[in-house]
Design a protein around this motif. Structure first.
Motif, PDB file in Angstrom:
ATOM      1  N   CYS A 207      33.682  33.044 -31.019  1.00 14.26           N
ATOM      2  CA  CYS A 207      33.265  34.392 -30.619  1.00 14.26           C
ATOM      3  C   CYS A 207      32.808  34.401 -29.165  1.00 14.26           C
ATOM      4  N   THR A 208      32.072  33.372 -28.784  1.00 16.13           N
ATOM      5  CA  THR A 208      31.570  33.296 -27.410  1.00 16.13           C
ATOM      6  C   THR A 208      32.721  33.209 -26.424  1.00 16.13           C
ATOM      7  N   CYS A 209      33.679  32.329 -26.674  1.00 16.46           N
ATOM      8  CA  CYS A 209      34.745  32.183 -25.680  1.00 16.46           C
ATOM      9  C   CYS A 209      35.624  33.427 -25.626  1.00 16.46           C
TER      10      CYS A 209
ATOM     11  N   LEU B 244      35.111  35.768 -17.530  1.00 21.62           N
ATOM     12  CA  LEU B 244      34.505  34.461 -17.272  1.00 21.62           C
ATOM     13  C   LEU B 244      35.414  33.385 -17.880  1.00 21.62           C
ATOM     14  N   HIS B 245      36.619  33.321 -17.348  1.00 26.41           N
ATOM     15  CA  HIS B 245      37.665  32.476 -17.930  1.00 26.41           C
ATOM     16  C   HIS B 245      37.368  30.983 -17.864  1.00 26.41           C
ATOM     17  N   ASP B 246      36.715  30.529 -16.806  1.00 22.24           N
ATOM     18  CA  ASP B 246      36.428  29.096 -16.707  1.00 22.24           C
ATOM     19  C   ASP B 246      35.476  28.647 -17.815  1.00 22.24           C
ATOM     20  N   GLU B 247      34.466  29.447 -18.085  1.00 23.35           N
ATOM     21  CA  GLU B 247      33.535  29.103 -19.171  1.00 23.35           C
ATOM     22  C   GLU B 247      34.239  29.157 -20.521  1.00 23.35           C
ATOM     23  N   ALA B 248      35.085  30.159 -20.700  1.00 22.11           N
ATOM     24  CA  ALA B 248      35.827  30.282 -21.960  1.00 22.11           C
ATOM     25  C   ALA B 248      36.784  29.102 -22.135  1.00 22.11           C
ATOM     26  N   ARG B 249      37.427  28.701 -21.041  1.00 19.44           N
ATOM     27  CA  ARG B 249      38.379  27.580 -21.094  1.00 19.44           C
ATOM     28  C   ARG B 249      37.681  26.290 -21.517  1.00 19.44           C
ATOM     29  N   ALA B 250      36.474  26.075 -21.035  1.00 17.98           N
ATOM     30  CA  ALA B 250      35.726  24.862 -21.402  1.00 17.98           C
ATOM     31  C   ALA B 250      35.437  24.832 -22.906  1.00 17.98           C
ATOM     32  N   ILE B 251      35.050  25.964 -23.467  1.00 17.14           N
ATOM     33  CA  ILE B 251      34.798  26.035 -24.915  1.00 17.14           C
ATOM     34  C   ILE B 251      36.099  25.837 -25.679  1.00 17.14           C
ATOM     35  N   LEU B 252      37.169  26.453 -25.187  1.00 19.87           N
ATOM     36  CA  LEU B 252      38.477  26.322 -25.835  1.00 19.87           C
ATOM     37  C   LEU B 252      38.957  24.871 -25.832  1.00 19.87           C
ATOM     38  N   GLU B 253      38.814  24.194 -24.701  1.00 17.69           N
ATOM     39  CA  GLU B 253      39.241  22.796 -24.617  1.00 17.69           C
ATOM     40  C   GLU B 253      38.485  21.929 -25.616  1.00 17.69           C
ATOM     41  N   GLN B 254      37.196  22.168 -25.747  1.00 17.70           N
ATOM     42  CA  GLN B 254      36.398  21.424 -26.723  1.00 17.70           C
ATOM     43  C   GLN B 254      36.901  21.716 -28.140  1.00 17.70           C
TER      44      GLN B 254
ATOM     45  N   GLN C 125      44.664  34.281 -22.619  1.00 18.16           N
ATOM     46  CA  GLN C 125      43.983  34.815 -21.438  1.00 18.16           C
ATOM     47  C   GLN C 125      43.666  33.751 -20.395  1.00 18.16           C
ATOM     48  N   THR C 126      43.485  32.506 -20.828  1.00 13.90           N
ATOM     49  CA  THR C 126      43.175  31.431 -19.879  1.00 13.90           C
ATOM     50  C   THR C 126      44.411  30.619 -19.499  1.00 13.90           C
ATOM     51  N   SER C 127      45.563  30.994 -20.043  1.00 14.22           N
ATOM     52  CA  SER C 127      46.824  30.288 -19.774  1.00 14.22           C
ATOM     53  C   SER C 127      46.733  28.804 -20.130  1.00 14.22           C
TER      54      SER C 127
END
Length: 150
Positions: free
Chosen positions: A18-20, A28-38, A66-68
Motif C-alpha cells: 500500500c505504501t509503495c 515519489l518513485h525512488d522510494e516506491a522502487r526501493a520498497i518494490l525491490e525489497q 510506474q517505476t519501469s
C-alpha cells in the motif's frame, strides 16, 4: 504522514504494498522502487495465498509499471498470468480485471501485442460490467501510458 504511518504499522503485511503504491501516486518513485525491490527479492512470495493475494500483486504491478522496474514486472506477470480471467476483489475493495495489469506489465516481458490485447479486453470488460472506476477512460489512459513506456 504516509511515511509515519508506514513506520508505525510496518509489521502489518499490507503496509509495504500500500505504501509503495501511494508513494507512486505522490510521484515519489525512488522510494516506491526501493520498497518494490525489497518485495521482489522473494518473487513476491511473502504475499502468501489469501483473499488479498491478488490485491497485493496488482498493487505491486502498478508500482512496477510506474517505476519501469522490468525485473519486478516480469515476476509479477508470471505470478498474475494464472489469474488472467479474474477480477481483483478482496471482500472490501476491487481493483478491476487482472488483464488490465497484465497489459501494463506485458511490454516488460516483450509481449507488446499481448499488452494491447489485455488492455482491450479489460477496457471492454469493465465497460460491459458497469465498473465505472475501471471503465474505458482509466483503462485507455493506462494503455496510452503503457505504449509510451515501450
Amino acid at each position: 504522514m504516509l511515511r509515519q504511518s508506514a513506520s508505525v504499522f510496518r509489521r502489518r503485511t499490507c503496509v509495504p504494498r500500500c505504501t509503495c503504491a501511494n508513494l507512486c501516486w505522490l510521484d515519489l518513485h525512488d522510494e516506491a522502487r526501493a520498497i518494490l525491490e525489497q518485495a521482489a527479492s522473494d518473487r513476491f512470495e511473502h504475499v502468501g495465498s489469501t483473499s488479498a493475494t491478488l490485491t497485493a500483486l496488482v498493487l505491486y504491478a502498478d508500482v512496477a509499471f510506474q517505476t519501469s522496474d522490468a525485473r519486478a514486472a516480469a515476476i509479477l506477470y508470471e505470478r498474475l498470468e494464472p489469474f488472467a480471467e479474474q477480477v481483483v476483489w478482496n471482500g472490501a475493495s476491487g481493483y478491476g480485471h487482472v488483464r488490465m495489469y497484465l497489459g501494463l506489465l506485458a511490454p516488460a516481458v516483450g509481449e507488446h501485442q499481448r499488452a494491447d490485447e489485455h488492455l482491450q479486453f479489460a477496457c471492454e470488460f469493465h465497460e460491459a460490467n458497469d465498473m465505472p472506476l475501471w471503465t474505458a477512460p482509466r483503462t485507455a489512459r493506462l494503455g496510452r501510458s503503457a505504449r509510451r513506456a515501450r
